[in-house]
Scaffold this motif. Structure first.
Motif, PDB file in Angstrom:
ATOM      1  N   GLY A 232      32.350  51.331  -0.891  1.00 39.09           N
ATOM      2  CA  GLY A 232      30.986  50.894  -2.493  1.00 39.09           C
ATOM      3  C   GLY A 232      31.806  50.069  -3.126  1.00 39.09           C
ATOM      4  O   GLY A 232      31.528  49.067  -3.974  1.00 39.09           O
ATOM      5  N   PRO A 233      33.406  50.863  -3.624  1.00 41.40           N
ATOM      6  CA  PRO A 233      34.003  50.121  -5.043  1.00 41.40           C
ATOM      7  C   PRO A 233      33.801  48.668  -3.982  1.00 41.40           C
ATOM      8  O   PRO A 233      34.254  47.307  -5.176  1.00 41.40           O
ATOM      9  CB  PRO A 233      35.233  51.071  -5.164  1.00 41.40           C
ATOM     10  CG  PRO A 233      34.338  52.016  -4.668  1.00 41.40           C
ATOM     11  CD  PRO A 233      34.526  51.569  -2.897  1.00 41.40           C
ATOM     12  N   ARG A 235      32.573  47.076  -2.447  1.00 44.83           N
ATOM     13  CA  ARG A 235      31.110  45.844  -2.399  1.00 44.83           C
ATOM     14  C   ARG A 235      31.305  45.932  -3.751  1.00 44.83           C
ATOM     15  O   ARG A 235      30.808  44.183  -3.348  1.00 44.83           O
ATOM     16  CB  ARG A 235      30.149  46.217  -2.274  1.00 44.83           C
ATOM     17  CG  ARG A 235      30.207  46.590  -0.103  1.00 44.83           C
ATOM     18  CD  ARG A 235      28.781  46.968   0.589  1.00 44.83           C
ATOM     19  NE  ARG A 235      28.255  47.740  -0.036  1.00 44.83           N
ATOM     20  CZ  ARG A 235      28.317  49.951   0.047  1.00 44.83           C
ATOM     21  NH1 ARG A 235      29.329  49.159   1.201  1.00 44.83           N
ATOM     22  NH2 ARG A 235      27.943  51.051  -0.014  1.00 44.83           N
ATOM     23  N   LYS A 236      31.232  46.081  -4.563  1.00 43.67           N
ATOM     24  CA  LYS A 236      31.163  45.235  -5.629  1.00 43.67           C
ATOM     25  C   LYS A 236      31.799  44.133  -6.465  1.00 43.67           C
ATOM     26  O   LYS A 236      32.074  43.705  -7.242  1.00 43.67           O
ATOM     27  CB  LYS A 236      31.041  47.008  -6.788  1.00 43.67           C
ATOM     28  CG  LYS A 236      30.191  47.925  -6.557  1.00 43.67           C
ATOM     29  CD  LYS A 236      30.154  48.942  -7.600  1.00 43.67           C
ATOM     30  CE  LYS A 236      29.572  50.388  -7.441  1.00 43.67           C
ATOM     31  NZ  LYS A 236      28.760  51.508  -8.267  1.00 43.67           N
ATOM     32  N   LEU A 237      33.072  45.142  -6.076  1.00 41.03           N
ATOM     33  CA  LEU A 237      34.623  43.993  -6.661  1.00 41.03           C
ATOM     34  C   LEU A 237      34.506  43.334  -6.100  1.00 41.03           C
ATOM     35  O   LEU A 237      34.464  41.791  -6.306  1.00 41.03           O
ATOM     36  CB  LEU A 237      35.938  44.916  -6.001  1.00 41.03           C
ATOM     37  CG  LEU A 237      37.009  44.016  -6.277  1.00 41.03           C
ATOM     38  CD1 LEU A 237      37.369  43.810  -8.234  1.00 41.03           C
ATOM     39  CD2 LEU A 237      38.314  44.467  -5.730  1.00 41.03           C
ATOM     40  N   VAL A 239      31.464  40.782  -5.044  1.00 44.87           N
ATOM     41  CA  VAL A 239      30.200  40.473  -6.042  1.00 44.87           C
ATOM     42  C   VAL A 239      30.847  40.168  -7.191  1.00 44.87           C
ATOM     43  O   VAL A 239      30.869  39.565  -7.967  1.00 44.87           O
ATOM     44  CB  VAL A 239      28.889  41.564  -6.173  1.00 44.87           C
ATOM     45  CG1 VAL A 239      28.004  40.733  -6.734  1.00 44.87           C
ATOM     46  CG2 VAL A 239      28.206  41.697  -4.943  1.00 44.87           C
ATOM     47  N   ILE A 240      31.894  40.399  -7.718  1.00 43.60           N
ATOM     48  CA  ILE A 240      32.472  40.674  -9.194  1.00 43.60           C
ATOM     49  C   ILE A 240      33.369  38.999  -8.863  1.00 43.60           C
ATOM     50  O   ILE A 240      33.564  38.233  -9.756  1.00 43.60           O
ATOM     51  CB  ILE A 240      33.088  41.795  -9.956  1.00 43.60           C
ATOM     52  CG1 ILE A 240      31.364  43.050 -10.397  1.00 43.60           C
ATOM     53  CG2 ILE A 240      34.082  41.337 -11.143  1.00 43.60           C
ATOM     54  CD1 ILE A 240      32.696  44.072 -10.614  1.00 43.60           C
ATOM     55  N   ALA A 288      26.844  42.603  -0.799  1.00 41.13           N
ATOM     56  CA  ALA A 288      25.993  42.802  -1.402  1.00 41.13           C
ATOM     57  C   ALA A 288      24.973  43.572  -0.969  1.00 41.13           C
ATOM     58  O   ALA A 288      24.273  45.045  -1.236  1.00 41.13           O
ATOM     59  CB  ALA A 288      25.120  43.093  -2.692  1.00 41.13           C
TER      60      ALA A 288
END
Length: 355
Positions: A232-233, A235-237, A239-240, A288
């Motif tokens: 999860g972290p 995938r967010k990283l 995108v960012i 994402a």
């Protein structure tokens, strides 16, 4: 008086008062200047700026340093989220990338002794000197993090070594997280500190490009090596990091101007950077939307890592190309000169050419 064809083509002679007489037929000669197109050249056909003597080891080192930094940051996030597999994989990835990057740097320098000589002093005005200490500090904390990770399975928590491991683990986590952003950004400052036109003109945006690319690459490696239940972290990283990299790259190209940005769009550098955009955006979208699927996550991770490699090599080769053409050196200088003069500044070192 007879005027032949040769006399008719001559400019009017000035009279005693310094004024030009009218040409034959009573017409005044057109005195407008015909300025030919400027040909940018230098003495003996040499470049105005000497290209950096770096080869493929340096962009490889830049990529690996960014991968290590992003992995260290992701490992700290995994500790906060209590994701043991992501924490372990990120920590091992960080130390492996630091070691491989160090080997690439030593290979470029030619002798290990030269790498050690960079640690003899601290010079705050030198990105190379500061970067050497940042790399060493991050490597120390990353190594400590790996030691504490390995100690989880090797020592008893109630023993003296076990208690020492519990104390050292948060220190390693915080240290890796603190030195990760400087490690990802300092190589951009190192490039921009040179006289190479494309690198020098991108000094504002290039650190953001490299930091975003580093995070995207680290997230990609985590997606490739870690079960989807713990990514999860990452995938967010992903995108960012991709969003920061793409936005900073777009702003950098606009701020540099059409002429100096040309090497980023032409030849091999242009191909690499176009591939970088496709791979990075595709990888981020895949992470994402499909990151929960193990196979899709792995493909997205590979795309993100490949995009980061293309970014580093594309920017590097664009800079080398820009140093070989005097036009990319002279044009920004003329633009700065005209801008200063239009602002009414006429007595500084830029407008007078004096130091």
């Amino acid at each position: 008086m007879t005027v032949n064809a040769f006399d008719a083509d001559r400019p009017p002679e000035p009279d005693r008062r310094g004024r030009r007489r009218k040409a034959a037929g009573g017409r005044r000669r057109d005195e407008s200047l015909m300025v030919p197109d400027v040909k940018f050249d230098s003495y003996y056909g040499r470049q105005v700026v000497k290209p950096a003597p770096w080869e493929a080891d340096i962009p490889a080192y830049i990529f690996l340093g960014g991968l290590a930094a992003g992995s260290g940051l992701l490992g700290a996030g995994a500790v906060a989220r209590d994701l043991p597999t992501l924490r372990r994989n990120s920590r091992y990835a960080a130390i492996a990338a630091v070691a491989a990057g160090g080997l690439a740097l030593v290979r470029d320098l030619g002798k290990p002794r030269r790498a050690l000589n960079m640690m003899r002093t601290v010079k705050l005005t030198s990105p190379m000197s500061v970067g050497s200490w940042i790399l060493s500090a991050f490597g120390a904390f990353a190594g400590l993090a790996v030691a504490t990770e390995a100690g989880r399975h090797l020592v008893d928590d109630d023993s003296t070594l076990g208690r020492a491991r519990r104390v050292a683990d948060p220190v390693a986590t915080v240290g890796s997280a603190l030195f990760a952003p400087p490690l990802a950004a300092y190589t951009a400052v190192l490039l921009a500190d040179t006289a190479t036109p494309t690198w020098h003109e991108s000094y504002r945006e290039l650190p953001f490009v490299f930091v975003g690319s580093a995070n995207a690459a680290a997230a990609g490696l985590a997606l490739l090596t870690t079960p989807s239940s713990q990514t999860g972290p990452a995938r967010k990283l992903a995108v960012i990091g991709a969003a920061v990299e793409m936005a900073a790259l777009e702003r950098m190209e606009r701020a540099m101007g059409d002429v100096v940005a040309e090497p980023l769009h032409q030849g091999r550098p242009g191909s690499l950077l176009r591939a970088s955009k496709i791979l990075t955006l595709g990888g981020a979208l895949g992470a994402a939307a499909l990151g929960g699927n193990r196979s899709a996550a792995a493909v997205s991770g590979l795309a993100l890592m490949a995009g980061s490699v293309c970014t580093r090599f594309g920017v590097f080769e664009a800079g080398i190309h820009s140093a070989k053409d005097p036009r990319y050196t002279v044009t920004p200088q003329r633009e700065r000169l005209e801008r200063r003069r239009s602002e009414g500044v006429t007595h500084d070192s830029i407008t007078t050419g004096r130091q």
